[in-house]
Design a protein around this motif. Structure first.
Motif, PDB file in Angstrom:
ATOM      1  N   VAL A 268      66.613 -14.439  52.222  1.00  0.00           N
ATOM      2  CA  VAL A 268      67.361 -13.227  52.561  1.00  0.00           C
ATOM      3  C   VAL A 268      68.087 -13.476  53.880  1.00  0.00           C
ATOM      4  O   VAL A 268      67.747 -14.397  54.622  1.00  0.00           O
ATOM      5  N   GLU A 269      69.066 -12.647  54.163  1.00  0.00           N
ATOM      6  CA  GLU A 269      69.785 -12.763  55.430  1.00  0.00           C
ATOM      7  C   GLU A 269      68.977 -12.079  56.530  1.00  0.00           C
ATOM      8  O   GLU A 269      68.601 -10.914  56.406  1.00  0.00           O
ATOM      9  N   VAL A 270      68.697 -12.824  57.591  1.00  0.00           N
ATOM     10  CA  VAL A 270      67.939 -12.276  58.718  1.00  0.00           C
ATOM     11  C   VAL A 270      68.885 -11.511  59.625  1.00  0.00           C
ATOM     12  O   VAL A 270      69.815 -12.084  60.192  1.00  0.00           O
ATOM     13  N   LYS A 271      68.639 -10.206  59.750  1.00  0.00           N
ATOM     14  CA  LYS A 271      69.503  -9.349  60.562  1.00  0.00           C
ATOM     15  C   LYS A 271      68.753  -8.690  61.715  1.00  0.00           C
ATOM     16  O   LYS A 271      69.360  -8.111  62.610  1.00  0.00           O
ATOM     17  N   GLY A 272      67.419  -8.735  61.667  1.00  0.00           N
ATOM     18  CA  GLY A 272      66.633  -8.025  62.672  1.00  0.00           C
ATOM     19  C   GLY A 272      65.653  -8.943  63.372  1.00  0.00           C
ATOM     20  O   GLY A 272      65.598 -10.150  63.117  1.00  0.00           O
ATOM     21  N   ALA A 273      64.882  -8.374  64.264  1.00  0.00           N
ATOM     22  CA  ALA A 273      63.861  -9.115  65.012  1.00  0.00           C
ATOM     23  C   ALA A 273      62.641  -8.232  65.179  1.00  0.00           C
ATOM     24  O   ALA A 273      62.750  -7.003  65.262  1.00  0.00           O
ATOM     25  N   ASP A 274      61.470  -8.843  65.216  1.00  0.00           N
ATOM     26  CA  ASP A 274      60.214  -8.113  65.370  1.00  0.00           C
ATOM     27  C   ASP A 274      59.792  -8.054  66.828  1.00  0.00           C
ATOM     28  O   ASP A 274      60.053  -8.986  67.604  1.00  0.00           O
ATOM     29  N   GLU A 275      59.134  -6.981  67.181  1.00  0.00           N
ATOM     30  CA  GLU A 275      58.403  -6.962  68.447  1.00  0.00           C
ATOM     31  C   GLU A 275      57.229  -7.923  68.311  1.00  0.00           C
ATOM     32  O   GLU A 275      56.753  -8.203  67.197  1.00  0.00           O
TER      33      GLU A 275
ATOM     34  N   ASP B  92      60.120  -9.699  41.719  1.00  0.00           N
ATOM     35  CA  ASP B  92      61.116 -10.149  42.692  1.00  0.00           C
ATOM     36  C   ASP B  92      60.394 -10.238  44.040  1.00  0.00           C
ATOM     37  O   ASP B  92      59.984  -9.209  44.587  1.00  0.00           O
ATOM     38  N   PRO B  93      60.187 -11.451  44.576  1.00  0.00           N
ATOM     39  CA  PRO B  93      59.413 -11.586  45.823  1.00  0.00           C
ATOM     40  C   PRO B  93      59.948 -10.741  46.975  1.00  0.00           C
ATOM     41  O   PRO B  93      59.167 -10.151  47.737  1.00  0.00           O
ATOM     42  N   ALA B  94      61.279 -10.666  47.122  1.00  0.00           N
ATOM     43  CA  ALA B  94      61.847  -9.878  48.218  1.00  0.00           C
ATOM     44  C   ALA B  94      61.543  -8.391  48.038  1.00  0.00           C
ATOM     45  O   ALA B  94      61.211  -7.688  49.000  1.00  0.00           O
ATOM     46  N   LYS B  95      61.622  -7.903  46.804  1.00  0.00           N
ATOM     47  CA  LYS B  95      61.305  -6.494  46.545  1.00  0.00           C
ATOM     48  C   LYS B  95      59.832  -6.208  46.805  1.00  0.00           C
ATOM     49  O   LYS B  95      59.465  -5.131  47.288  1.00  0.00           O
ATOM     50  N   LEU B  96      58.983  -7.177  46.489  1.00  0.00           N
ATOM     51  CA  LEU B  96      57.545  -7.006  46.742  1.00  0.00           C
ATOM     52  C   LEU B  96      57.274  -6.853  48.231  1.00  0.00           C
ATOM     53  O   LEU B  96      56.543  -5.947  48.661  1.00  0.00           O
ATOM     54  N   VAL B  97      57.866  -7.739  49.050  1.00  0.00           N
ATOM     55  CA  VAL B  97      57.655  -7.666  50.500  1.00  0.00           C
ATOM     56  C   VAL B  97      58.288  -6.391  51.049  1.00  0.00           C
ATOM     57  O   VAL B  97      57.716  -5.742  51.941  1.00  0.00           O
ATOM     58  N   LEU B  98      59.434  -6.011  50.524  1.00  0.00           N
ATOM     59  CA  LEU B  98      60.083  -4.764  50.933  1.00  0.00           C
ATOM     60  C   LEU B  98      59.147  -3.582  50.735  1.00  0.00           C
ATOM     61  O   LEU B  98      59.001  -2.720  51.614  1.00  0.00           O
ATOM     62  N   ARG B  99      58.470  -3.555  49.577  1.00  0.00           N
ATOM     63  CA  ARG B  99      57.549  -2.454  49.303  1.00  0.00           C
ATOM     64  C   ARG B  99      56.346  -2.482  50.238  1.00  0.00           C
ATOM     65  O   ARG B  99      55.905  -1.433  50.731  1.00  0.00           O
ATOM     66  N   LEU B 100      55.819  -3.680  50.500  1.00  0.00           N
ATOM     67  CA  LEU B 100      54.659  -3.787  51.402  1.00  0.00           C
ATOM     68  C   LEU B 100      54.980  -3.257  52.797  1.00  0.00           C
ATOM     69  O   LEU B 100      54.145  -2.602  53.431  1.00  0.00           O
ATOM     70  N   LEU B 101      56.196  -3.557  53.277  1.00  0.00           N
ATOM     71  CA  LEU B 101      56.557  -3.161  54.637  1.00  0.00           C
ATOM     72  C   LEU B 101      57.089  -1.735  54.718  1.00  0.00           C
ATOM     73  O   LEU B 101      57.266  -1.215  55.826  1.00  0.00           O
ATOM     74  N   SER B 102      57.334  -1.132  53.564  1.00  0.00           N
ATOM     75  CA  SER B 102      57.916   0.218  53.544  1.00  0.00           C
ATOM     76  C   SER B 102      56.946   1.294  53.076  1.00  0.00           C
ATOM     77  O   SER B 102      57.101   2.458  53.433  1.00  0.00           O
ATOM     78  N   ASP B 103      55.970   0.909  52.251  1.00  0.00           N
ATOM     79  CA  ASP B 103      55.075   1.868  51.596  1.00  0.00           C
ATOM     80  C   ASP B 103      53.684   1.771  52.203  1.00  0.00           C
ATOM     81  O   ASP B 103      52.926   0.838  51.900  1.00  0.00           O
ATOM     82  N   PRO B 104      53.302   2.721  53.060  1.00  0.00           N
ATOM     83  CA  PRO B 104      51.991   2.649  53.722  1.00  0.00           C
ATOM     84  C   PRO B 104      50.826   2.601  52.741  1.00  0.00           C
ATOM     85  O   PRO B 104      49.848   1.881  52.979  1.00  0.00           O
TER      86      PRO B 104
END
Length: 686
Positions: free
Chosen positions: A270-277, A390-402
């Motif tokens: 994926v395209e990296v657009k952000g950064a983590d604390e 879809d691996p990206a969708k899986l990670v998206l859900r993990l980081l978005s869905d508490p």
């Protein structure tokens, strides 16, 4: 070989160099003149063969300012059978590549050949049947000097080679050079270690660990070319500037097929657009995230609750739900990749249907099984029971869905850790998400859970101390069936997740049985400079042995106090002073100080380069943010405001490690200019 002339040994060696260069040109011309029109069956074969020819032509290039050979060995007796090139009393010229004359007689031996090994290993204590070892000195591409060691002569005392010392100290302009002429015995042992095992090299500044890793790749390609041509090799560096700096080393040794990448390049799903604390990055980089992802992937499998009915012609074949559930459970217990199991499921179901057909008196074959596997009812069941991921969708859900994260992180991550990695503003889509570099590594892990990552024959990873456990796993996947060379220095770890021990790092890499070698002899950094920087070791890496430099260079260290109002002017004065010497100059400063210094340099008419840009005789000064200094080296370094380098990091230990890196980039001289008080361990004694 030219006739022996005892009155003019240097002339004889120059003649051999001239003849060797002519022979190399002839070898290249022979390849250039190859006519492949009548030996290729089609355009595909022609294109492949032409590419191989083009690569061979590049490998045979004669680099004008690079010595074709740098040493000579005179054997006392014929080398053993394994050294078939040898003969009693014969001389062997050791160089970067093999060269032969029109009759096939060897003129230069490749430094990687077994017969060349004594050039690096032989000593007075163990001459290895060498009567004389000769080193050559060059100015540009011209042979200008030689130096002899009579290893079998007890009357000759051992002495430090002046030519070897001069080659190590030769000013550095341009990209990193090979060290093929200066490899030391302890380095050579690592370079020539076998392909089957993995090696981890702990080396302080100036010990040559990066060069050792690159020369190890060159050696392995020589010793195992056919195997590595099939499986591939890869060098992984910390950033693009570093890779640009080292990219000419292997081509100079005739190796053109080694790929280079950063870890971010490897996991660029994926395209990296952000950064983590830092707190979020630390959790995302923790190896426990692999278990969270594994659970999340496996959770997509749903045991069937309804029977399957397959219609073929006038017959209906029924497989009960419990039997389908057994097939699914058996595949789950095999713990194979999610995608591989999904591909196997329709075939397993089809086999069960075929058994029923045979029991009914039919005689189905493999074509029938494939047809059943493609049956719409079977495909619908597979989609419901074992859906695609879809691996990206899986990670998206993990980081978005508490709730989704909580279910799969239960007992693995604490509530605080889960909160740290959840996005404050969940993204709606993969493309719209502001992915961080750590997120991309998670997607790479998920991708490997779905489908196996391609493994290479050998991977070199440099500055490895800065990798997170999850990044180590990403690298390890690229050499799961191959081997690795891991290079780094625990004292130079400057990420919040920096490696605590090599044993832990190698476990995450999947190479727990790798041999750990430590290089403590320094060849690049002057003794006065490395001793000054080593004052920081008790604070940044207790217990780590300091580097013992073999080079004593009086006057190589200067520490100058400045007034805050005059700091920029004093730094520029130090740069001008450094430019009075031959070689490259690095002005290293805290990232926050770089814009001000860039403005001051421009206003003063001092041209400068950015890291990664190639230095030339006309442009030798590079302005280097401290965050990009790792792995780079300059003849002279001016270090601006050490306290600012330390303060630019989130904690003192990381800041002191960053400072340790900055202090150890100089080959010939270091000037430290400061207005703020120096860190306590560097402050002069009261």
């Amino acid at each position: 070989m030219s006739p022996h002339d005892p009155e003019d040994p240097l002339g004889r060696e120059r003649a051999h160099l001239t003849e060797s260069r002519a022979a190399l040109r002839a070898m290249r011309e022979d390849v250039e003149n190859l006519d492949i029109k009548d030996v290729t069956a089609n355009w595909v074969n022609a294109a492949v063969l032409q590419r191989q020819i083009d690569d061979r032509i590049k490998a045979l290039a004669d680099l004008a300012h690079t010595p074709l050979f740098f040493g000579r060995l005179d054997y006392l007796h014929a080398p053993g059978a394994e050294l078939a090139e040898g003969a009693g009393g014969e001389q062997f010229y050791i160089g970067r590549r093999h060269v032969h004359d029109a009759g096939g007689d060897t003129m230069v031996i490749d430094w990687r050949a077994p017969v060349s090994q004594p050039f690096y290993r032989a000593s007075k204590k163990d001459p290895m049947d060498i009567g004389l070892r000769r080193r050559f000195g060059y100015t540009g591409g011209d042979l200008t000097a030689y130096e002899d060691e009579h290893l079998s002569d007890p009357a000759e005392t051992a002495a430090t080679s002046k030519l070897l010392q001069a080659e190590i100290e030769r000013p550095r302009v341009g990209p990193m050079r090979d060290i093929v002429a200066t490899i030391q015995p302890e380095q050579d042992e690592i370079v020539r270690s076998g392909l089957g095992g993995s090696v981890c090299v702990q080396g302080g500044p100036g010990t040559g660990k990066t060069a050792v890793g690159l020369h190890r790749v060159a050696y392995l390609l020589y010793a195992h070319r056919e195997r590595l041509a099939r499986t591939g090799t890869l060098v992984i560096g910390p950033n693009a500037s570093f890779l640009h700096y080292i990219e000419q080393v292997l081509p100079a040794l005739g190796e053109l097929e080694v790929k280079q990448a950063t870890v971010d390049d490897l996991v660029a799903h994926v395209e990296v657009k952000g950064a983590d604390e830092a707190p979020a990055a630390i959790v995302k980089g923790d190896a426990r995230m692999a278990e969270v992802l594994r659970r999340a992937v496996r959770s997509h499998v749903t045991p069937p609750t309804e029977p399957l009915v397959v219609v073929r012609g006038s017959r209906r074949w029924r497989v009960p739900a419990y039997e389908l559930a057994e097939i699914v459970q058996e595949l789950r217990e095999r713990d194979i990749r999610y995608g591989a199991a999904r591909d196997a499921l329709p075939q397993r179901i089809a086999h069960t249907v075929l058994v029923r057909m045979e029991q009914a008196g039919e005689a189905p074959d493999d074509r029938v099984q494939d047809a059943v596997a493609r049956n719409s009812a079977v495909k619908a069941l597979v989609k419901a029971v074992w859906p695609p991921i879809d691996p990206a969708k899986l990670v998206l859900r993990l980081l978005s869905d508490p709730e989704f994260l909580a279910v799969h992180a239960e007992g693995v991550l604490s509530a605080e850790e889960q909160k740290a990695i959840l996005w404050a503003r969940p993204a709606r889509s993969v493309k719209g998400a502001k992915w961080s570099a750590a997120d991309a590594v998670l997607i790479d892990e998920a991708s490997d859970l779905v489908a196996r990552t391609h493994s290479l024959g050998h991977v070199v990873v440099d500055e490895a101390q800065d990798l997170s456990p999850m990044q180590y796993r990403a690298v390890g996947r690229r050499c799961s069936t191959g081997s690795a060379t891991v290079l780094g220095d625990l004292a130079q770890g400057t990420t919040p997740w920096a490696t605590a021990s090599w044993a832990e790092a190698l476990r995450h890499l999947g190479k727990a049985d790798a041999v750990v070698e430590e290089l403590t002899a320094g060849f690049r950094v002057p003794r006065e400079v490395i001793a000054y920087a080593s004052r920081l070791l008790p604070s940044i890496s207790p217990g780590l042995a300091p580097v013992e430099s073999v080079r004593e260079t009086p006057g190589s260290l200067a520490v100058r106090a400045s007034d805050p109002a005059a700091l920029d002017a004093d730094v520029l004065a130090a740069c001008r002073e450094a430019l009075g010497h031959e070689g490259s100059i690095g002005l290293i400063a805290a990232d926050a100080r770089v814009p001000a210094l860039a403005g001051a340099l421009t206003a003063a008419g001092l041209a400068f380069l950015d890291p990664g840009e190639e230095t030339t005789a006309e442009s030798r000064l590079t302005l280097v943010p401290a965050s990009l200094a790792k792995g780079l080296e300059y003849d002279y370094v001016v270090l601006d405001e050490p306290a600012a380098v330390v303060d630019g990091e989130p904690d003192e230990r990381t800041g002191l490690r960053r400072l340790y890196v900055a202090l150890t980039r100089a080959v010939s001289g270091l000037t430290v200019v400061h207005a703020s008080p120096l860190p306590e361990r560097l402050a002069p004694a009261a």
